[in-house]
Motif scaffolding. Structure first.
Motif, short mmCIF file in Angstrom:
data_model
loop_
_atom_site.label_atom_id
_atom_site.label_comp_id
_atom_site.label_asym_id
_atom_site.label_seq_id
_atom_site.Cartn_x
_atom_site.Cartn_y
_atom_site.Cartn_z
N ILE A 80 57.86 62.68 62.44
CA ILE A 80 56.83 62.07 62.32
C ILE A 80 55.68 62.94 62.19
CG2 ILE A 80 57.38 59.99 63.41
CD1 ILE A 80 56.27 61.14 65.98
N MET A 81 54.47 62.84 61.49
CA MET A 81 53.68 63.70 61.21
C MET A 81 52.15 63.14 61.44
SD MET A 81 52.30 65.10 57.33
CE MET A 81 51.75 63.53 56.85
N ASP A 82 51.39 63.97 62.09
CA ASP A 82 49.89 63.46 62.30
C ASP A 82 49.32 64.39 61.26
OD1 ASP A 82 49.85 62.28 65.13
OD2 ASP A 82 50.89 64.25 65.45
N PRO A 83 48.81 63.51 60.17
CA PRO A 83 47.95 64.21 59.01
C PRO A 83 47.23 65.39 59.25
CG PRO A 83 48.24 61.72 58.93
CD PRO A 83 48.41 62.23 60.06
N ILE A 84 46.42 65.22 60.35
CA ILE A 84 45.50 66.16 60.86
C ILE A 84 45.67 66.42 62.20
CG2 ILE A 84 42.85 66.62 61.14
CD1 ILE A 84 42.11 64.80 59.18
N THR A 132 56.26 60.60 52.42
CA THR A 132 55.56 60.54 53.67
C THR A 132 54.49 59.56 53.15
OG1 THR A 132 54.59 61.55 55.42
CG2 THR A 132 53.97 62.63 53.29
N ALA A 133 53.36 59.39 54.19
CA ALA A 133 52.17 58.61 53.88
C ALA A 133 51.18 59.50 54.47
CB ALA A 133 52.10 57.17 54.95
N ASP A 134 49.90 59.27 53.99
CA ASP A 134 48.70 59.89 54.44
C ASP A 134 48.20 59.76 55.66
OD1 ASP A 134 47.95 57.67 53.07
OD2 ASP A 134 46.19 58.78 51.97
N HIS A 135 48.39 58.36 56.02
CA HIS A 135 47.75 57.80 57.31
C HIS A 135 48.27 56.53 57.65
CE1 HIS A 135 45.35 55.29 54.65
NE2 HIS A 135 45.04 56.46 54.19
N SER A 136 48.31 56.06 58.71
CA SER A 136 48.56 54.37 58.89
C SER A 136 47.20 53.64 58.57
CB SER A 136 48.98 54.30 60.25
OG SER A 136 50.15 54.89 60.81
N THR A 137 47.57 52.49 57.74
CA THR A 137 46.65 51.37 57.67
C THR A 137 47.25 50.14 58.10
OG1 THR A 137 45.99 52.63 55.51
CG2 THR A 137 45.06 50.52 55.87
N PRO A 138 47.10 49.74 59.29
CA PRO A 138 48.06 48.34 59.95
C PRO A 138 47.18 47.24 59.29
CG PRO A 138 47.56 50.26 61.64
CD PRO A 138 46.77 50.69 60.62
N VAL A 139 48.11 46.32 59.00
CA VAL A 139 47.44 44.89 58.60
C VAL A 139 46.49 44.32 59.77
CG1 VAL A 139 48.92 44.71 56.65
CG2 VAL A 139 49.49 43.82 59.06
N LEU A 181 62.90 67.11 62.41
CA LEU A 181 61.54 67.85 62.15
C LEU A 181 60.82 67.47 63.40
CD1 LEU A 181 60.25 66.68 58.73
CD2 LEU A 181 60.78 69.26 59.59
N CYS A 182 61.01 66.56 64.57
CA CYS A 182 60.32 66.11 65.41
C CYS A 182 58.71 65.80 65.03
CB CYS A 182 60.33 67.37 66.55
SG CYS A 182 61.98 67.98 66.99
N ARG A 183 58.10 66.34 65.68
CA ARG A 183 56.51 65.93 65.40
C ARG A 183 55.55 67.08 65.02
NH1 ARG A 183 52.91 61.60 68.99
NH2 ARG A 183 50.94 61.40 67.69
N ILE A 184 55.30 66.93 63.62
CA ILE A 184 54.51 68.02 63.07
C ILE A 184 53.16 67.52 62.56
CG2 ILE A 184 56.72 69.09 62.13
CD1 ILE A 184 56.04 68.03 59.41
N ARG A 185 52.11 68.45 62.02
CA ARG A 185 51.10 68.05 61.60
C ARG A 185 51.03 68.14 59.93
NH1 ARG A 185 46.40 70.49 65.71
NH2 ARG A 185 47.28 69.78 67.52
N GLY A 186 50.22 67.71 59.43
CA GLY A 186 49.97 67.81 57.86
C GLY A 186 50.00 69.17 57.42
N SER A 187 49.19 69.94 58.16
CA SER A 187 49.00 71.44 57.94
C SER A 187 50.11 72.38 57.84
CB SER A 187 47.83 71.90 58.79
OG SER A 187 48.44 71.88 60.26
#
Length: 410
Positions: free
Chosen positions: A44-48, A342-349, A386-392
């Motif tokens: 999973i990724m945190d974009p920023i 991947t996605a660039d962010h979450s956009t929950p409905v 990959l565990c948890r990474i950042r977009g950078s």
């Protein structure tokens, strides 16, 4: 070895009660994404960074290895560059919506019924406007995809430290644009913008395109809502930064603008609308063609899941994710390609906006340490290698897998 990052804009989501606690991605039938997950390393990724509600612009910059806190001046310059405006130092650029207002200037539809045609004629009318008392300022206005447009102000004594006109919701009038730093330049810019917004309604309410839309029961695009002010940034070119030749396939002006300002070759795709009605077959053919060209890297952005999330359209988001999955199933085998989905962010409905939730990511290609994840989804990916990474982190990982990363140290 080529590198590909495919970003399904806004694909990630939150558990939804109508899906028995699953997310749209988890509930959708995605055999091809699952196959990719099973053949790669997931995470999973945190974009920023965790909890930051990333915009598409700042998240893409981060994923491409640029520090958004340094190079991001606002959405406007990227949007303007993406629709072909030759932005120059000193220009102040804004992202705009075509919107619908009633006779009291109350916004009844922030996206003018998701307008798809006639915007070029409307843009010509905006470009012909003159703002009394500010004849030394040039107005450059251009339509983007759908309800999106850009506004560039060119002239002396302007600044980007101004607020947005967009009220962010229906039932309210446009916000009065204000200076955010109290400088004479920003106060002048705010005054010009307020006049442009009011004047846009005057010149557009009886525009032939809008009269036709009204007669057909559609919302008119009779006002513009500027937001995301920014001065044109100085961005290091992608090829200079990484030593690889890059291309970008995107639907919206915003992401095309990031491609342009970073020096990528931007590949236009006819029929790519940025919505759930986009031509995915055309996008697939463009991907195949571009990968056969002499590029080392390809950035792909597909936007429809984000639109559905913003609209709160649960079924539309499910169906679009499944259409993207089918497109992936029609792609030929890509030898010597390191592929990231991947996605660039979450956009929950359920929220109808971006959130700070992390997004799933999978990397496939030669040399990847395949983990035990069997399906592609927000919770399944969290168990991956990959565990948890950042977009950078992504460009470093990708360049290393492509064997194009210099060694750090002796």
């Amino acid at each position: 070895m080529k590198g590909v990052i495919m970003i399904i804009d806004g694909m990630a989501d939150r558990p939804h009660e109508k899906l028995s606690g699953k997310t749209p991605l988890e509930a959708a039938e995605t055999p091809n994404m699952d196959r990719i997950a099973e053949s790669g390393v997931n995470g999973i990724m945190d974009p920023i960074k965790p909890g930051v509600r990333a915009g598409s612009d700042t998240s893409h910059l981060s994923i491409l290895g640029y520090d958004p806190y340094s190079v991001y001046t606002g959405r406007g310059p990227f949007e303007a560059a993406g629709v072909g405006v030759d932005v120059k130092p000193g220009d102040i650029a804004f992202r705009c919506n075509f919107a619908t207002a009633d006779e009291n200037l109350v916004i009844t539809d922030r996206r003018a019924g998701r307008i798809r045609s006639g915007t070029s004629e409307i843009a010509r009318t905006i470009n012909s406007m003159e703002i009394e008392g500010f004849e030394d300022v040039e107005i450059i206005f251009r339509e983007s995809t759908g309800h999106r447009a850009v506004l560039v102000l060119r002239g002396p004594d302007l600044a980007d430290s101004v607020s947005d006109a967009d009220p962010k919701s229906e039932g309210k009038p446009p916000k009065k644009v204000k200076s955010t730093d109290g400088s004479p330049e920003s106060m002048r810019t705010a005054e010009i913008l307020n006049m442009i917004v009011e004047r846009s309604y005057e010149v557009l309410k009886d525009h032939p395109v809008n009269l036709k839309r009204i007669s057909e029961g559609e919302a008119p695009a009779n006002i513009i809502l500027p937001r995301g002010a920014g001065a044109v940034p100085d961005v290091e070119k992608f090829q200079t930064r990484y030593g690889i030749r890059a291309a970008c396939i995107a639907e919206t002006g915003l992401i095309k603008g990031i491609g342009n300002l970073t020096g990528m070759d931007v590949i236009d795709v006819e029929g790519a609308t940025g919505g759930i009605d986009t031509d995915l077959d055309g996008i697939r053919e463009a991907i195949i063609s571009t990968l056969n060209d002499d590029y080392d890297f390809l950035l792909i952005n597909i936007d429809g899941a984000d639109e559905a999330g913003h609209d709160g359209d649960l079924e539309g988001k499910l169906e679009f994710i499944e259409k993207v999955d089918a497109m992936l199933g029609d792609m030929p085998e890509m030898d010597d390609v390191c592929f990231i989905l991947t996605a660039d962010h979450s956009t929950p409905v359920s929220v109808m906006d971006h959130t700070g939730d992390p997004v799933p990511i999978v990397i496939t290609g030669p040399g990847v340490r395949v983990d035990g994840v069997k399906s592609f989804g927000e919770r399944a990916a969290a168990a991956g290698g990959l565990c948890r990474i950042r977009g950078s982190d992504i460009m470093d990982i990708l360049l290393d897998l492509m064997n194009k990363k210099d060694k750090f140290g002796a």
